[in-house]
Design an enzyme around this catalytic site. Structure first.
Site, short mmCIF file in Angstrom:
data_model
loop_
_atom_site.label_atom_id
_atom_site.label_comp_id
_atom_site.label_asym_id
_atom_site.label_seq_id
_atom_site.Cartn_x
_atom_site.Cartn_y
_atom_site.Cartn_z
CE LYS A 175 -13.92 -4.00 0.15
NZ LYS A 175 -13.91 -3.59 1.55
CE LYS A 195 -5.57 -8.93 -1.82
NZ LYS A 195 -5.55 -8.52 -0.51
CE LYS A 254 -4.28 -1.70 2.13
NZ LYS A 254 -5.15 -1.60 3.30
P1 TYM Z 1 -10.74 -6.44 4.13
O1 TYM Z 1 -11.80 -5.43 4.37
O2 TYM Z 1 -9.68 -6.10 3.12
O3 TYM Z 1 -11.37 -7.80 3.67
C1 TYM Z 1 -12.41 -8.46 4.41
C2 TYM Z 1 -12.22 -9.97 4.35
O4 TYM Z 1 -12.24 -10.42 2.99
C3 TYM Z 1 -11.11 -11.25 2.73
N1 TYM Z 1 -10.71 -11.11 1.32
C4 TYM Z 1 -10.57 -12.14 0.46
N2 TYM Z 1 -10.76 -13.47 0.63
C5 TYM Z 1 -10.55 -14.26 -0.46
N3 TYM Z 1 -10.17 -13.80 -1.67
C6 TYM Z 1 -9.96 -12.47 -1.88
N4 TYM Z 1 -9.58 -12.02 -3.08
C7 TYM Z 1 -10.16 -11.58 -0.77
N5 TYM Z 1 -10.05 -10.22 -0.61
C8 TYM Z 1 -10.39 -9.97 0.68
C9 TYM Z 1 -10.04 -10.71 3.68
O5 TYM Z 1 -9.03 -11.66 3.92
C10 TYM Z 1 -10.86 -10.40 4.91
O6 TYM Z 1 -11.03 -11.56 5.70
N6 TYM Z 1 -7.47 -5.88 7.93
C11 TYM Z 1 -8.78 -6.46 7.56
C12 TYM Z 1 -9.92 -5.97 8.41
C13 TYM Z 1 -9.78 -6.15 9.88
C14 TYM Z 1 -9.87 -7.38 10.60
C15 TYM Z 1 -9.77 -7.03 11.98
C16 TYM Z 1 -10.02 -8.71 10.20
C17 TYM Z 1 -9.63 -5.17 10.80
N7 TYM Z 1 -9.63 -5.68 12.07
C18 TYM Z 1 -9.82 -8.02 12.98
C19 TYM Z 1 -10.07 -9.69 11.19
C20 TYM Z 1 -9.96 -9.32 12.56
C21 TYM Z 1 -9.09 -6.08 6.11
O7 TYM Z 1 -8.62 -5.10 5.61
O8 TYM Z 1 -10.05 -6.85 5.51
#
Ligand code: TYM
Length: 340
Positions: free
Chosen positions: A200, A197, A116
């Site tokens: 967004k 992957k 990022k």
């Molecule tokens: P975020 O918002 O990017 O994504 C949410 C969830 O979606 C999963 N994900 C995917 N899984 C499979 N294939 C993909 N291409 C794909 N893209 C996204 C992510 O792995 C995630 O599970 N840092 C985290 C948010 C967060 C969090 C937490 C998660 C903040 N605090 C505490 C768990 C526990 C994030 O940015 O997810």
């Protein structure tokens, strides 16, 4: 007879832009399916979202819209505590205490930070300390399990290390959480480039299916999905076949079939055109009811806000006493007037 204590699950998702099929298959579907058997906390992490600039109006809209999407996908507010991170102050405060026991070098080595920050003109501190806030999210709830996609693995390793470090310095305080990463679907790839992957931040024409996409748009995206120059419909680790592998994985998850059944469904396919058509149909069937329910829910923002207020109250009842415990362990006085 005393009932066995339910395992506690915590996970989070950022309200940045539209949800895509990767978020749904890699994370949300597991949260929905785990309801009932476990005690679920699902957090809309708006404080994480601002680690890159968000237009205030967009953030407000996206937070509500994400809540509607999670409910539409099957999150049941009677079985899951669904809440917004900024509504529970303990997350930001807890993050400070944890940052004081987190080595800078660990944060600088995080791959998401490196990716990022390489894409930003200026890098603000929150982007670096992002995983510490994530650790606070998880540890404040004594979560046993954290269901996430593959890309969160490194962040969860850090959360575990922070919990262990705190327990070592101040005595047993935090549960050391276990990441739960599904064997299938934890890394859904982009349709335009199956070596990257679905994400967004890469969203553009043909990259992802959004959970709000109309049937026709889904059909078009799948039709254009990048595959390979061959015609073999097989599961394969071969990077050449990453596109076909991704399509089969998505079909398998959307239809809840076994890999054998999936291959049988395509045994008579005449090339990738038929494969893409079959996958498009399965995705459309799965996404349509979610999109329709989402549209209904978005029509009643007061109802959504009410649900989120209830979720925040339930979350505070867990996180605030935990934060007091943390402060007391570290040697802070917690006078009555600052207690919740
Ligand atoms: P975020 O918002 O990017 O994504 C949410 C969830 O979606 C999963 N994900 C995917 N899984 C499979 N294939 C993909 N291409 C794909 N893209 C996204 C992510 O792995 C995630 O599970 N840092 C985290 C948010 C967060 C969090 C937490 C998660 C903040 N605090 C505490 C768990 C526990 C994030 O940015 O997810």
């Amino acid at each position: 007879m005393s009932q066995a204590k339910k395992r506690r699950v915590f996970s989070g998702i950022q309200p940045t832009g539209q949800l895509h099929l990767g978020n749904y298959l890699g994370a949300i579907r597991h949260w929905v399916r785990g309801q009932g058997q476990k005690e679920n906390f699902i957090c809309i992490v708006d404080l994480h979202a601002i680690t890159v600039f968000q237009e205030p109006e967009a953030l407000r809209h996206n937070t509500r819209s994400l809540a509607a999407m999670l409910l539409a996908a099957g999150i049941d507010p009677d079985q899951t505590t669904l809440f917004v991170q900024s509504h529970v102050r303990a997350h930001a405060e807890g993050s400070w205490f944890l940052s004081c026991i987190t080595p800078l070098g660990r944060l600088e080595r995080m791959t998401q930070y490196k990716d990022k920050s390489a894409r930003q003109e200026r890098v603000d501190t929150g982007l670096l300390t992002y995983p510490v806030l994530q650790a606070a999210d998880i540890l404040l709830y004594d979560a046993d399990e954290v269901p996430v996609g593959e890309d969160q693995k490194q962040h969860l390793e850090l959360s575990r290390d922070i919990a262990q470090r705190f327990n070592h310095l101040y005595g047993d305080t935090f549960v050391v959480p276990e990441p739960k990463i599904a064997k299938v679907g934890a890394r859904i790839m982009g349709f335009d480039d199956p070596t990257a992957k679905m994400s967004k931040s890469l969203a553009g024409k043909g990259h992802s299916v959004l959970m709000t996409d109309q049937d026709k748009v889904i059909e078009k995206t799948l039709k254009r999905a990048v595959t390979d120059s061959g015609n073999e419909i097989v599961y394969s680790e071969d990077p050449e076949k990453a596109g076909v592998n991704n399509l089969l994985t998505i079909y398998q998850l959307m239809t809840d079939k076994t890999p054998e059944q999936v291959l049988a469904d395509f045994a008579d396919a005449r090339g990738y055109g038929d494969l893409k058509k079959g996958v498009a149909e399965a995705v459309i069937e799965g996404v349509r009811p979610i999109r329709e329910r989402y549209n209904e829910l978005m029509a009643d923002p007061a109802e959504l806000d009410g649900l989120l207020a209830r979720g925040a109250e339930q979350a505070r009842a867990v996180a605030e006493p935990k934060l007091i415990q943390v402060k007391e362990k570290m040697g802070f006085g917690v006078p009555a007037e600052v207690r919740p």
